[in-house]
Design a protein around this motif. Structure first.
Motif, PDB file in Angstrom:
ATOM      1  N   MET A   1      28.291  39.161  65.905  1.00  0.00           N
ATOM      2  CA  MET A   1      28.732  40.164  64.933  1.00  0.00           C
ATOM      3  C   MET A   1      29.141  39.469  63.627  1.00  0.00           C
ATOM      4  O   MET A   1      29.786  38.430  63.641  1.00  0.00           O
ATOM      5  CB  MET A   1      29.921  40.936  65.523  1.00  0.00           C
ATOM      6  N   ALA A   2      28.767  40.047  62.528  1.00  0.00           N
ATOM      7  CA  ALA A   2      29.083  39.468  61.219  1.00  0.00           C
ATOM      8  C   ALA A   2      30.585  39.534  60.954  1.00  0.00           C
ATOM      9  O   ALA A   2      31.264  40.468  61.386  1.00  0.00           O
ATOM     10  CB  ALA A   2      28.326  40.218  60.130  1.00  0.00           C
ATOM     11  N   GLN A   3      31.075  38.536  60.242  1.00  0.00           N
ATOM     12  CA  GLN A   3      32.491  38.515  59.882  1.00  0.00           C
ATOM     13  C   GLN A   3      32.781  39.604  58.868  1.00  0.00           C
ATOM     14  O   GLN A   3      31.957  39.898  57.999  1.00  0.00           O
ATOM     15  CB  GLN A   3      32.853  37.176  59.250  1.00  0.00           C
ATOM     16  N   GLY A   4      33.988  40.166  58.967  1.00  0.00           N
ATOM     17  CA  GLY A   4      34.423  41.157  57.998  1.00  0.00           C
ATOM     18  C   GLY A   4      34.913  40.484  56.729  1.00  0.00           C
ATOM     19  O   GLY A   4      35.057  39.259  56.667  1.00  0.00           O
ATOM     20  N   LEU A   5      35.183  41.287  55.721  1.00  0.00           N
ATOM     21  CA  LEU A   5      35.659  40.783  54.444  1.00  0.00           C
ATOM     22  C   LEU A   5      36.929  39.951  54.623  1.00  0.00           C
ATOM     23  O   LEU A   5      37.040  38.855  54.080  1.00  0.00           O
ATOM     24  CB  LEU A   5      35.911  41.948  53.482  1.00  0.00           C
ATOM     25  N   ARG A   6      37.873  40.466  55.400  1.00  0.00           N
ATOM     26  CA  ARG A   6      39.138  39.752  55.591  1.00  0.00           C
ATOM     27  C   ARG A   6      38.902  38.348  56.140  1.00  0.00           C
ATOM     28  O   ARG A   6      39.439  37.370  55.622  1.00  0.00           O
ATOM     29  CB  ARG A   6      40.051  40.552  56.515  1.00  0.00           C
ATOM     30  N   GLU A   7      38.089  38.220  57.182  1.00  0.00           N
ATOM     31  CA  GLU A   7      37.828  36.916  57.800  1.00  0.00           C
ATOM     32  C   GLU A   7      37.103  35.983  56.830  1.00  0.00           C
ATOM     33  O   GLU A   7      37.339  34.773  56.831  1.00  0.00           O
ATOM     34  CB  GLU A   7      37.002  37.074  59.077  1.00  0.00           C
ATOM     35  N   ARG A   8      36.233  36.527  56.011  1.00  0.00           N
ATOM     36  CA  ARG A   8      35.482  35.694  55.064  1.00  0.00           C
ATOM     37  C   ARG A   8      36.358  35.184  53.925  1.00  0.00           C
ATOM     38  O   ARG A   8      36.051  34.167  53.309  1.00  0.00           O
ATOM     39  CB  ARG A   8      34.289  36.486  54.518  1.00  0.00           C
ATOM     40  N   LEU A   9      37.463  35.878  53.620  1.00  0.00           N
ATOM     41  CA  LEU A   9      38.380  35.438  52.563  1.00  0.00           C
ATOM     42  C   LEU A   9      39.292  34.297  53.018  1.00  0.00           C
ATOM     43  O   LEU A   9      39.723  33.494  52.188  1.00  0.00           O
ATOM     44  CB  LEU A   9      39.269  36.602  52.109  1.00  0.00           C
ATOM     45  N   ILE A  10      39.588  34.230  54.307  1.00  0.00           N
ATOM     46  CA  ILE A  10      40.589  33.288  54.823  1.00  0.00           C
ATOM     47  C   ILE A  10      40.249  31.858  54.419  1.00  0.00           C
ATOM     48  O   ILE A  10      39.135  31.393  54.585  1.00  0.00           O
ATOM     49  CB  ILE A  10      40.715  33.393  56.364  1.00  0.00           C
ATOM     50  N   GLY A  11      41.258  31.183  53.878  1.00  0.00           N
ATOM     51  CA  GLY A  11      41.110  29.791  53.481  1.00  0.00           C
ATOM     52  C   GLY A  11      41.523  29.583  52.037  1.00  0.00           C
ATOM     53  O   GLY A  11      42.124  30.453  51.405  1.00  0.00           O
ATOM     54  N   ALA A  12      41.202  28.405  51.533  1.00  0.00           N
ATOM     55  CA  ALA A  12      41.543  28.019  50.158  1.00  0.00           C
ATOM     56  C   ALA A  12      40.280  27.986  49.309  1.00  0.00           C
ATOM     57  O   ALA A  12      39.208  27.590  49.774  1.00  0.00           O
ATOM     58  CB  ALA A  12      42.214  26.654  50.156  1.00  0.00           C
ATOM     59  N   TRP A  13      40.432  28.398  48.059  1.00  0.00           N
ATOM     60  CA  TRP A  13      39.328  28.464  47.106  1.00  0.00           C
ATOM     61  C   TRP A  13      39.779  27.806  45.803  1.00  0.00           C
ATOM     62  O   TRP A  13      40.888  28.072  45.329  1.00  0.00           O
ATOM     63  CB  TRP A  13      38.958  29.914  46.823  1.00  0.00           C
ATOM     64  N   LYS A  14      38.919  26.976  45.215  1.00  0.00           N
ATOM     65  CA  LYS A  14      39.229  26.309  43.944  1.00  0.00           C
ATOM     66  C   LYS A  14      38.606  27.079  42.792  1.00  0.00           C
ATOM     67  O   LYS A  14      37.448  27.508  42.866  1.00  0.00           O
ATOM     68  CB  LYS A  14      38.696  24.875  43.942  1.00  0.00           C
ATOM     69  N   LEU A  15      39.365  27.205  41.710  1.00  0.00           N
ATOM     70  CA  LEU A  15      38.907  27.957  40.551  1.00  0.00           C
ATOM     71  C   LEU A  15      37.782  27.229  39.827  1.00  0.00           C
ATOM     72  O   LEU A  15      37.875  26.041  39.532  1.00  0.00           O
ATOM     73  CB  LEU A  15      40.077  28.179  39.586  1.00  0.00           C
ATOM     74  N   MET A  16      36.721  27.957  39.533  1.00  0.00           N
ATOM     75  CA  MET A  16      35.583  27.415  38.784  1.00  0.00           C
ATOM     76  C   MET A  16      35.559  27.965  37.353  1.00  0.00           C
ATOM     77  O   MET A  16      35.191  27.262  36.430  1.00  0.00           O
ATOM     78  CB  MET A  16      34.266  27.757  39.495  1.00  0.00           C
ATOM     79  N   SER A  17      35.941  29.243  37.187  1.00  0.00           N
ATOM     80  CA  SER A  17      35.962  29.830  35.847  1.00  0.00           C
ATOM     81  C   SER A  17      36.887  31.041  35.802  1.00  0.00           C
ATOM     82  O   SER A  17      37.105  31.706  36.816  1.00  0.00           O
ATOM     83  CB  SER A  17      34.556  30.231  35.390  1.00  0.00           C
ATOM     84  N   TYR A  18      37.434  31.285  34.604  1.00  0.00           N
ATOM     85  CA  TYR A  18      38.303  32.432  34.370  1.00  0.00           C
ATOM     86  C   TYR A  18      38.074  32.883  32.932  1.00  0.00           C
ATOM     87  O   TYR A  18      38.309  32.135  31.997  1.00  0.00           O
ATOM     88  CB  TYR A  18      39.758  32.036  34.598  1.00  0.00           C
ATOM     89  N   VAL A  19      37.583  34.096  32.777  1.00  0.00           N
ATOM     90  CA  VAL A  19      37.313  34.650  31.455  1.00  0.00           C
ATOM     91  C   VAL A  19      37.848  36.078  31.386  1.00  0.00           C
ATOM     92  O   VAL A  19      37.817  36.812  32.368  1.00  0.00           O
ATOM     93  CB  VAL A  19      35.793  34.598  31.117  1.00  0.00           C
ATOM     94  N   GLU A  20      38.358  36.430  30.212  1.00  0.00           N
ATOM     95  CA  GLU A  20      38.828  37.794  29.937  1.00  0.00           C
ATOM     96  C   GLU A  20      37.791  38.453  29.027  1.00  0.00           C
ATOM     97  O   GLU A  20      37.392  37.869  28.018  1.00  0.00           O
ATOM     98  CB  GLU A  20      40.178  37.773  29.221  1.00  0.00           C
ATOM     99  N   LYS A  21      37.386  39.679  29.384  1.00  0.00           N
ATOM    100  CA  LYS A  21      36.428  40.418  28.567  1.00  0.00           C
ATOM    101  C   LYS A  21      37.097  41.702  28.073  1.00  0.00           C
ATOM    102  O   LYS A  21      37.356  42.615  28.868  1.00  0.00           O
ATOM    103  CB  LYS A  21      35.168  40.735  29.372  1.00  0.00           C
TER     104      LYS A  21
END
Length: 152
Positions: A1-21
């Motif tokens: 069974m495919a992972q749900g959104l919650r399970e796929r978010l778990i962990g640490a993520w490093k920022l690559m870009s941040y822009v305001e439009k």
């Protein structure tokens, strides 16, 4: 069974870009510079933390984090975004919300903000679901994160 959104978010993520439009169609801008640094983390028990900064912020001359000059404190705060608290997902609608239990920006305390979320491989794309005030304009924020390598 495919992972749900919650399970796929778990962990640490490093920022690559941040822009305001801006919603008025004016030029996009980079409130924390074009190469901001940051980490967002999602825990299995339902909490998240986001820390983002402008690299190269000046150090306090005193070396004491409670004894900066007014200008040092201003630069410290203007170059940093931080908040944490519970997060919730709606698997059916693929929605994500962040609740601000702690926030550097006091106006966000107690708020729950929706995020537009898209995960593609090891990339996480988050954006505001409604405009926020930033840099004197109504804007939408767009952040791209890359899953962090395990810290073993």
């Amino acid at each position: 069974m495919a992972q749900g959104l919650r399970e796929r978010l778990i962990g640490a993520w490093k920022l690559m870009s941040y822009v305001e439009k801006p919603v008025d169609g004016s030029a996009p801008f980079y409130p924390l510079g074009e190469e901001p640094q940051g980490i967002i983390m999602y825990t299995p028990d339902g909490y998240m933390s986001a820390q983002i900064m402008h690299p190269g912020r000046p150090k306090f001359a005193s070396g004491d984090w409670f004894r900066g000059t007014d200008e040092e404190i201003k630069e410290e705060a203007l170059g940093y975004i931080a908040y944490c608290g519970p997060f919730h997902t709606d698997e059916e609608k693929q929605h994500l919300t962040h609740s601000m239990f702690v926030s550097l920006f006091p106006n966000w305390l107690g708020q729950t903000q929706p995020r537009v979320v898209k995960i593609e491989g090891d990339m996480l794309h988050l954006s505001t679901a409604a405009p926020i005030k930033s840099g004197g304009k109504e804007t939408n924020s767009y952040l791209t994160w890359k899953r962090a390598e395990p810290n073993s």
